[in-house]
Design an enzyme around this catalytic site. Structure first.
Site, PDB file in Angstrom:
ATOM      1  NE  ARG A 107      -3.866   0.773   1.897  1.00  0.00           N
ATOM      2  CZ  ARG A 107      -4.827   0.211   2.237  1.00  0.00           C
ATOM      3  NH1 ARG A 107      -5.824   1.280   3.131  1.00  0.00           N
ATOM      4  NH2 ARG A 107      -5.827  -0.033   1.537  1.00  0.00           N
ATOM      5  CD  GLN A 137     -12.238  -1.672  -2.126  1.00  0.00           C
ATOM      6  OE1 GLN A 137     -11.871  -1.733  -0.836  1.00  0.00           O
ATOM      7  NE2 GLN A 137     -13.951  -2.912  -2.069  1.00  0.00           N
ATOM      8  CB  CYS A 264     -13.456   1.069  -0.733  1.00  0.00           C
ATOM      9  SG  CYS A 264     -13.369   2.910  -0.650  1.00  0.00           S
ATOM     10  NE  ARG A 292      -9.753  -5.368  -0.447  1.00  0.00           N
ATOM     11  CZ  ARG A 292      -9.377  -4.975   0.314  1.00  0.00           C
ATOM     12  NH1 ARG A 292     -10.127  -3.058   0.975  1.00  0.00           N
ATOM     13  NH2 ARG A 292      -8.122  -4.131  -0.018  1.00  0.00           N
TER      14      ARG A 292
HETATM   15  N1  NVA Z   1      -9.923   6.660  -1.678  1.00  0.00           N
HETATM   16  C1  NVA Z   1      -9.202   6.169  -0.119  1.00  0.00           C
HETATM   17  C2  NVA Z   1      -9.996   4.243  -0.324  1.00  0.00           C
HETATM   18  C3  NVA Z   1      -9.197   3.684   0.928  1.00  0.00           C
HETATM   19  C4  NVA Z   1      -9.444   2.499   0.832  1.00  0.00           C
HETATM   20  C5  NVA Z   1      -7.975   6.625   0.007  1.00  0.00           C
HETATM   21  O1  NVA Z   1      -7.663   6.477  -0.991  1.00  0.00           O
HETATM   22  O2  NVA Z   1      -8.150   6.725   0.779  1.00  0.00           O
HETATM   23  N1   CP Z   2     -11.069  -0.684   1.537  1.00  0.00           N
HETATM   24  C1   CP Z   2     -10.355  -0.452   2.010  1.00  0.00           C
HETATM   25  O1   CP Z   2      -9.326  -0.539   1.450  1.00  0.00           O
HETATM   26  O2   CP Z   2     -10.294  -0.418   3.592  1.00  0.00           O
HETATM   27  P1   CP Z   2      -9.066  -0.106   4.654  1.00  0.00           P
HETATM   28  O3   CP Z   2      -8.438   0.915   4.138  1.00  0.00           O
HETATM   29  O4   CP Z   2      -9.340  -0.634   5.549  1.00  0.00           O
HETATM   30  O5   CP Z   2      -7.799  -1.330   4.427  1.00  0.00           O
END
Ligand code: NVA
Ligand code: CP
Length: 307
Positions: A107, A137, A264, A292
């Site tokens: 991430r 997602q 999401c 997920r």
């Molecule tokens: N668009 C959001 C999604 C979180 C799962 C972000 O990038 O923070």
């Molecule tokens: N939807 C999603 O990716 O959630 P998190 O940020 O909790 O991993």
């Protein structure tokens, strides 16, 4: 090397096979204890390494539990308490972790970091969200829509609010699955033009509008996401611009009867979506979150060369 970086770079038949596998594995273990290994234990002995440069609840837990269910193990690093936070390069991190793990999930703050990890890793790399996209997602979302009885081919998906990373992965997958999109955003929050054009060039219908009600009209699913993503600045301006794009019951009522609401998560209740919609009969957000696990198990199997 089967890296899972984006939904527009994985071939359409592979994406279909991943979704089918997700449905199959979910059905096969219905009612089982959550940490019990799938009957075939296909990734017995495999080690997943997860790297988080940003917060996560669902992604972290679903990859961990999913890998356990496949018979493997998972560990998580975050940039703050690992040497990444002190400047060790993604390239060296990739080389080191490739000696200790069999698969990596990242991430990342910057999509370029994901590409660098994939370039220098000798094990498969999975995109667990970047500033550009969130492919895992959207696989879970598509699984949820199919569970809700929707045929993705010819379906219409309305997106309301910020044309962000989650919206981008919906656009990426549209040509492969044959759904069209109506994307309602204020000016300045429109998805990347080149991305939209690329999906159109592959045959997808992607309509852009600034009217959330017009986008919802005739939609089989209405989807939104936070107005302030991780790493975004200018919270006050964002909330002001995106305010008119809230998914309320009024907006959802414009969609087809029984249209499925997705988010999401995490949600900011009362901002991008009302409680009434979140907790209403058309919302499938918690199935979406659970999926997920199932969708990513199928992704990991493909990365492992076992699908
Ligand atoms: N668009 C959001 C999604 C979180 C799962 C972000 O990038 O923070
Ligand atoms: N939807 C999603 O990716 O959630 P998190 O940020 O909790 O991993």
């Amino acid at each position: 090397m089967n890296h899972f970086l984006d939904l527009d770079t994985v071939p359409a038949p592979v994406l279909r096979a991943i979704l089918d596998e997700a449905h199959r594995r979910k059905a096969a273990r219905a009612g089982w204890p959550k940490a019990k290994v799938d009957a075939d234990g296909p990734l017995d002995g495999w080690q997943l390494g997860m790297i988080f440069e940003k917060s996560s609840t669902r992604t972290r837990v679903s990859f961990d539990v999913g890998m356990r269910q496949l018979g493997g193990a998972a560990l998580a690093l975050d940039s703050r308490t690992s040497q990444l936070g002190r400047g060790e390069t993604m390239a060296d991190t990739a080389r080191v972790l490739s000696r200790m793990t069999d698969m990596l999930m990242l991430r990342a703050n910057r999509h370029g970091d994901l590409l660098e990890l994939a370039q220098f890793a000798s094990v498969p790399v999975i995109n667990g969200l970047t500033d550009r996209s969130h492919p895992c997602q959207i696989l879970a979302d598509l699984q949820t829509l199919e569970e809700g009885g929707l045929d993705l081919k010819g379906a219409r998906i309305a997106w309301a609010g910020d044309g962000n990373n989650v919206c981008a992965s919906f656009i990426h997958a549209a040509p492969a699955f044959g759904y069209s999109m109506a994307i309602a955003t204020p000016p300045g929050y429109v998805p990347d033009r080149a991305m939209v054009e690329a999906a159109r060039a592959r045959g997808a219908r992607i309509d852009l509008t600034d009217d959330v009600n017009a986008a919802a009209a005739g939609a089989d699913s209405v989807v939104t996401d936070t107005w302030v993503s991780m790493g975004d600045t200018g919270e006050r301006e964002r909330k002001q611009a995106l305010g008119p794009y809230q998914v309320s019951s009024d907006v959802l009522d414009k969609a087809n009867p029984g249209a499925i609401f997705l988010h999401c998560l995490p949600a900011h209740r009362g901002e991008e979506v009302t409680d009434e919609v979140m907790d209403g009969p058309q919302s499938r957000i918690f199935d979406e979150a659970e999926n997920r696990v199932h969708a990513q198990k199928a992704v990991m199997l493909w990365c492992a060369g076992k699908l």
